[in-house]
Scaffold this motif. Sequence first.
Motif, short mmCIF file in Angstrom:
data_model
loop_
_atom_site.label_atom_id
_atom_site.label_comp_id
_atom_site.label_asym_id
_atom_site.label_seq_id
_atom_site.Cartn_x
_atom_site.Cartn_y
_atom_site.Cartn_z
N ARG A 155 -35.05 -26.08 -32.91
CA ARG A 155 -34.68 -27.25 -32.13
C ARG A 155 -35.48 -28.47 -32.63
O ARG A 155 -36.56 -28.31 -33.21
CB ARG A 155 -34.93 -27.06 -30.64
N ILE A 156 -34.95 -29.65 -32.34
CA ILE A 156 -35.63 -30.89 -32.64
C ILE A 156 -35.98 -31.58 -31.33
O ILE A 156 -35.14 -31.68 -30.43
CB ILE A 156 -34.75 -31.83 -33.51
N TRP A 157 -37.21 -32.07 -31.23
CA TRP A 157 -37.68 -32.82 -30.06
C TRP A 157 -37.93 -34.26 -30.48
O TRP A 157 -38.37 -34.52 -31.61
CB TRP A 157 -38.99 -32.25 -29.53
N TRP A 158 -37.70 -35.23 -29.58
CA TRP A 158 -38.13 -36.60 -29.82
C TRP A 158 -38.66 -37.20 -28.52
O TRP A 158 -38.25 -36.82 -27.42
CB TRP A 158 -37.05 -37.45 -30.44
N PHE A 159 -39.61 -38.12 -28.68
CA PHE A 159 -40.40 -38.59 -27.54
C PHE A 159 -40.37 -40.12 -27.47
O PHE A 159 -40.45 -40.80 -28.49
CB PHE A 159 -41.85 -38.11 -27.68
N TYR A 160 -40.31 -40.62 -26.24
CA TYR A 160 -40.26 -42.07 -26.02
C TYR A 160 -41.55 -42.62 -25.43
O TYR A 160 -41.68 -43.83 -25.27
CB TYR A 160 -39.09 -42.41 -25.09
N ASP A 161 -42.50 -41.76 -25.11
CA ASP A 161 -43.79 -42.20 -24.59
C ASP A 161 -44.83 -41.13 -24.88
O ASP A 161 -44.52 -40.08 -25.45
CB ASP A 161 -43.72 -42.52 -23.09
N HIS A 162 -46.07 -41.39 -24.50
CA HIS A 162 -47.17 -40.45 -24.75
C HIS A 162 -47.16 -39.27 -23.80
O HIS A 162 -47.80 -38.24 -24.07
CB HIS A 162 -48.51 -41.17 -24.61
N TYR A 163 -46.49 -39.40 -22.67
CA TYR A 163 -46.71 -38.48 -21.56
C TYR A 163 -45.62 -37.42 -21.39
O TYR A 163 -45.61 -36.70 -20.39
CB TYR A 163 -46.83 -39.28 -20.26
N TYR A 164 -44.67 -37.32 -22.29
CA TYR A 164 -43.56 -36.37 -22.16
C TYR A 164 -42.65 -36.69 -20.98
O TYR A 164 -41.89 -35.84 -20.52
CB TYR A 164 -44.04 -34.92 -22.02
N THR A 165 -42.73 -37.89 -20.43
CA THR A 165 -41.87 -38.21 -19.29
C THR A 165 -40.45 -38.52 -19.72
O THR A 165 -39.50 -38.32 -18.96
CB THR A 165 -42.44 -39.40 -18.50
#
Length: 623
Positions: A155-165
Amino acid sequence: MFISGKLKQLKKTFYRYHFLQLFLSIFLALSAFLFLTSTPLPMASPLSVTITQPDGSADIVGEGIEFATQKFGDPWDYEQESDLLYWDSMAADPVVDNGVVDFTTSSGNPRLDILYRGVQETQDIGHTGVVYPIDTTQYRWLSFRMNLDTSGQARIWWFYDHYYTTIGLSGFIPVTSGWHTYVVDMASISTQLHAWSNSPNMPIGFAIEPIVEQSNVNGQLDWVRLTKENPADNTLEISWENLSSTGATLEFYLDDDNNGFNGTLIHTEANAAVSGSFNWGNDSGDAAFPTSFPPGDYYIYVKENGADTAYSPGTLTINDAPVLHFTSPSFLSGEDYATVEKGDPWDMNQETDADVRGVDSYSFSNGILHGTNTGADPQVEFNPYLVKSIDSQKYRYLTIRMLLDKPWTVEAIRAIWSTQKVGVGDTESIIIYRGWHTYTLDLATAKSGHHPFPWQDHSEWKTFRVDPNSRISASSLTFHIDHVYLTARDEASDVYTTTWVLNDDNPSAVNVSLYYDTDNQGFDGRGICQVISQTKRVAQDILPPLINPTNIMTGTPNLTHTLFLPVVLRNYTPPLPICNTDGAYYRWDTSQLPQGEYYLYAGVEDENHVTYWYSEAPLVVGH
């Protein structure tokens, strides 16, 4: 007796007859069998399709625009430890060696961070997504080469902030044991939570989960690429002939050698003709594109109805995009405080370069300071003897090259300064990553730490130090500092010499156009001149420049001849004049330039690409 003798004779004759008959029958049957088995049976026509292109003669295509190469000038090829900043849920720390990442998964969601999102409440510097967020409307194709010892799903993950919110998560991607290259269209893959290209914000990080919910899986990651669409003109003709079975399905593969038939599918040709061709990179049958693969030389092989046939007679070349780095202006090209004010840079060549405190032990050797601390607050003081106060309005770029021997824990550097009249100031933490790294921070714009006085709030600081691992751990930690620089911005009045380093496989065939801009965004500045490649210089030198380099900075044309042109050409932009230089530098006449701060940038053109590069620091022009 006579009758009995006759009967015996008749029995012998009868038995001989039947024996001969049986023998003859066996002989005839055996002869027939041998005859039939010695006669070749009809067979299907042999596979005979051959590849005629590429043949190794001028078969060149570009690598296209790849995220890490264009943003950092350094692809995710794992040639050095600094290519991998973070990971999660691995059984042991991954090892970067021989151009690959070796890893073993543990339970949970094991991830390798390709673009690290950084740590909250720390400095936003380095090759992190906070500094370089991903424009998902532009970068949509992900490709990576990976080896696993079992099969499963990634799977691929992507993040929009530092906190995994706020995160995005792809659907499952089948992965197979062994070495394979995977190509993923991030714009169309099924997703959970936020889709790749439909979010209002840009991701500041992404990671690969190499295999889902399987522990103790051993694997290797060779390279990762995140690219824009393959340009429409970035194509290469691949052709074949002598197909024996018209209408067969041909599958074309890219391979880095010409044996083993273990490459990556790039194109499928259904109902193929006896001979034909396609333009790889712009064909509906393409499964991967030239931009999906790192620069290098590759062979093509073809499968006919699933059966391996033969390799191409020669290689094709995926040409690397040119990368340019300005060495002046840069964070290191201005005056260095220790060199100018002390006559001795902080290069760790002698013990007088630094006063080391709060450590168990330390030493200077081979131009490196080595120190070990356990639970204390290590401090490296660089201006302990008040040689001369530091002019904070002039000296502002802090550069530290160092290594911290540690497993992955969050450690950090801080810079601290003080004066008795004002007090103490410091920076927020700079996260330390594994391996040798060069950390550069503009103290004038850096996030402040716990103390109240920012760098430029006071004109002169009496002390200056660096705490090499300020988030103190109970375990023993060893740090190594190569050098520390505190530099000023480049300044110019009438003339400035800009220099650069160009990385390209064939630099003699590259044109470099120089520009200046009032900021470092948009590449929308004004032209200076053009450094013509060696292969074009002979032809170009016979033509006089159309515009004087000095006047182009003010926009005033200085034409050699006056021509009255048709009105359809009134928006014509003359080419940049040729730079008067014979190397990777240019003496720029800045005498007519208004006072202010200017970034330089370069447009670099080779036979397959045009790339643009800003200077990392501005030039200050004053008269």
